[in-house]
Design a protein around this motif. Structure first.
Motif, short mmCIF file in Angstrom:
data_model
loop_
_atom_site.label_atom_id
_atom_site.label_comp_id
_atom_site.label_asym_id
_atom_site.label_seq_id
_atom_site.Cartn_x
_atom_site.Cartn_y
_atom_site.Cartn_z
N GLY A 66 -2.03 -10.69 6.66
CA GLY A 66 -1.46 -9.49 7.24
C GLY A 66 -1.96 -8.23 6.59
O GLY A 66 -2.96 -8.23 5.86
N VAL A 67 -1.26 -7.15 6.86
CA VAL A 67 -1.64 -5.82 6.37
C VAL A 67 -1.19 -5.67 4.92
O VAL A 67 -0.06 -6.00 4.55
N CYS A 68 -2.12 -5.17 4.09
CA CYS A 68 -1.84 -4.94 2.67
C CYS A 68 -1.43 -3.50 2.40
O CYS A 68 -0.65 -3.22 1.48
N LYS A 69 -1.97 -2.59 3.20
CA LYS A 69 -1.70 -1.16 2.99
C LYS A 69 -1.99 -0.40 4.27
O LYS A 69 -2.93 -0.74 5.00
N ALA A 70 -1.18 0.63 4.54
CA ALA A 70 -1.40 1.48 5.71
C ALA A 70 -1.18 2.93 5.32
O ALA A 70 -0.21 3.26 4.61
N CYS A 71 -2.08 3.80 5.75
CA CYS A 71 -1.96 5.22 5.44
C CYS A 71 -2.66 6.03 6.53
O CYS A 71 -3.28 5.47 7.43
N ALA A 72 -2.54 7.35 6.44
CA ALA A 72 -3.14 8.20 7.47
C ALA A 72 -3.53 9.54 6.88
O ALA A 72 -2.92 10.03 5.92
#
Length: 463
Positions: A66-72
């Motif tokens: 799955g996703v380890c990190k999310a940013c924008a």
């Protein structure tokens, strides 16, 4: 600007908690968390927040990937599926095709022209006429043998340059220069590819295929723009890439066109179809691919990404051709070519960038404003908190549909928009975008980038 307390309350009712600290919004719900770098003067949009947290929560059916990190980045705003300006990291055996979508390797290419604006001004009308025909009116001659497309997809860009027949545009292209310029294409050497993932029309048995999309910018926010170097902030970096105040450059923003749509749509469908029968589907409607299917997707995505590179090459060579024939200009050079919508393997992770640009330490990147605002050449600083990324532009602040009825007057603005579709002037008006100043400043202050040069718009070509 939206009222943050009001937005916080609305999001809390949806189970989303928002905190702001040192210019960063920290978002979380029961499933995921994410960070958004955004100045307080720019609106945080609820739809984009929900989209980012949905992507941050994507997992494989067995929960092992799955996703380890999310940013924008500060151009953060809602997209069709994934929010623009988002960066999502997954483990090395997992990908999310919808995080990239169908405009695979939408990116930017910047070339110098070797000419000053003062030298081109007397020939401005003739140049605009030539470029309008070449870029917008199908006045290009770009024959490609199917064998060259197969070489591009199976072997890579260097093989394409070597195999393309010296006909039409290619008869006057400086192949040695194109080959040397491959080194200035960020991420290009990391893309795999295979002709088996390409549309049949490109890899069939045609002697020559005149691809109707090759050498076209596409709609929406894509463009080819003549710009003028307005200010240099890092004279050593500017000197290395051949930039000086008053120089005319050409910035190209385009992607993989129909090939990207073909690949992206098929693999988003395949990710949904791969979900195990009898298992409840994710409420977000977002699906990842693990293991061998993830590897296959990366090869298919790389196939479209290589085509996007070729598309930007053709657009740049069309500009070079018209400048050479009109002005005798032959001193053009590539500054940089950077991708936006791709997955790249970095530090053992798959980094998905949707409308965000790689900004590794020392690498150049491009951050355009709008056709009435400045664009910037920047140098990445490799900030790991932001997955070595920066914004790919200023970011929309007003949806296209809301602008179609407006008639803005930019007659004396010092820049010009050339388009065959009048609605583009409203849809892509400067008022539709965030101001580039705060977007750039936020990223400089946070240590993502350093500005190298500012470019002001002169003539923008919009399909």
């Amino acid at each position: 600007m939206s009222s943050l307390p009001r937005l916080e309350k609305a999001l809390q009712r949806q189970g989303i908690h928002v905190e702001r600290s040192q210019g960063v919004y920290h978002l979380r719900n029961e499933h995921a968390q994410a960070s958004v770098l955004l100045p307080a003067t720019l609106a945080l949009e609820a739809k984009a927040v929900r989209q980012l947290l949905d992507f941050a929560a994507v997992r494989s059916p067995d929960g092992h990937h799955g996703v380890c990190k999310a940013c924008a980045t500060p151009d953060f705003h809602p997209g069709g599926i994934a929010p623009v300006g988002s960066i999502v990291a997954t483990d090395a055996d997992f990908v999310i095709p919808a995080a990239i979508g169908t405009d695979i390797n939408c990116g930017m290419r910047l070339i110098t022209t070797g000419l000053k604006q003062a030298a081109l001004l007397p020939q401005q009308d003739a140049l605009v006429s030539r470029l309008t025909r070449a870029l917008l009116e199908n006045g290009r001659d770009v024959p490609v043998h199917s064998a060259a497309f197969r070489a591009l997809f199976d072997e890579g860009p260097a093989a394409f340059i070597d195999r393309v027949a010296p006909q039409g545009l290619w008869a006057q292209v400086d192949r040695a220069r194109l080959e040397a310029e491959l080194a200035a294409c960020v991420g290009l050497d990391a893309f795999g590819g295979s002709a088996r993932y390409a549309p049949d029309a490109h890899v069939g048995n045609r002697e020559v295929f005149r691809d109707p999309c090759l050498g076209t910018p596409g709609g929406g926010n894509h463009f080819v723009e003549l710009q003028v170097v307005d200010e240099i902030f890092d004279r050593h970096a500017a000197y290395r890439v051949g930039l000086a105040p008053g120089d005319v450059v050409a910035m190209i923003h385009s992607g993989s066109r129909d090939v990207g749509f073909y690949v992206g749509r098929r693999w988003m469908d395949r990710a949904r179809q791969a979900w195990p029968a009898g298992l409840k589907h994710p409420t977000s409607g977002l699906y990842g691919l693990a293991g061998s299917l993830a590897y296959e997707y990366l090869v298919a995505m790389g196939t479209a990404a290589r085509y996007a590179w070729a598309n930007r090459v053709v657009l740049a060579e069309l500009v070079r051709k018209e400048l050479a024939e009109l002005c005798g200009a032959t001193a053009s050079r590539l500054v940089v070519d950077v991708p936006h919508n791709v997955v790249l393997r970095e530090n053992g992770l798959n980094i998905h960038r949707k409308g965000a640009t790689p900004a590794h330490h020392g690498d150049l990147a491009l951050i355009p404003g709008s056709m009435g605002d400045a664009s910037y050449i920047v140098r990445g600083l490799g900030h790991t908190d932001w997955l070595s990324s920066c914004s790919h532009g200023a970011g929309r602040s007003v949806r296209r549909q809301a602008l179609r009825r407006l008639k803005s007057d930019h007659a004396n603005a010092g820049w010009r928009c050339v388009t065959l579709r009048e609605e583009r002037r409203a849809e892509e008006a400067p008022e539709a975008y965030k101001p580039i100043g705060p977007v750039l400043q936020a990223q400089e202050e946070a240590g993502l980038i350093e500005a190298v040069a500012r470019l002001k718009p002169w003539v923008t070509f919009k399909a």
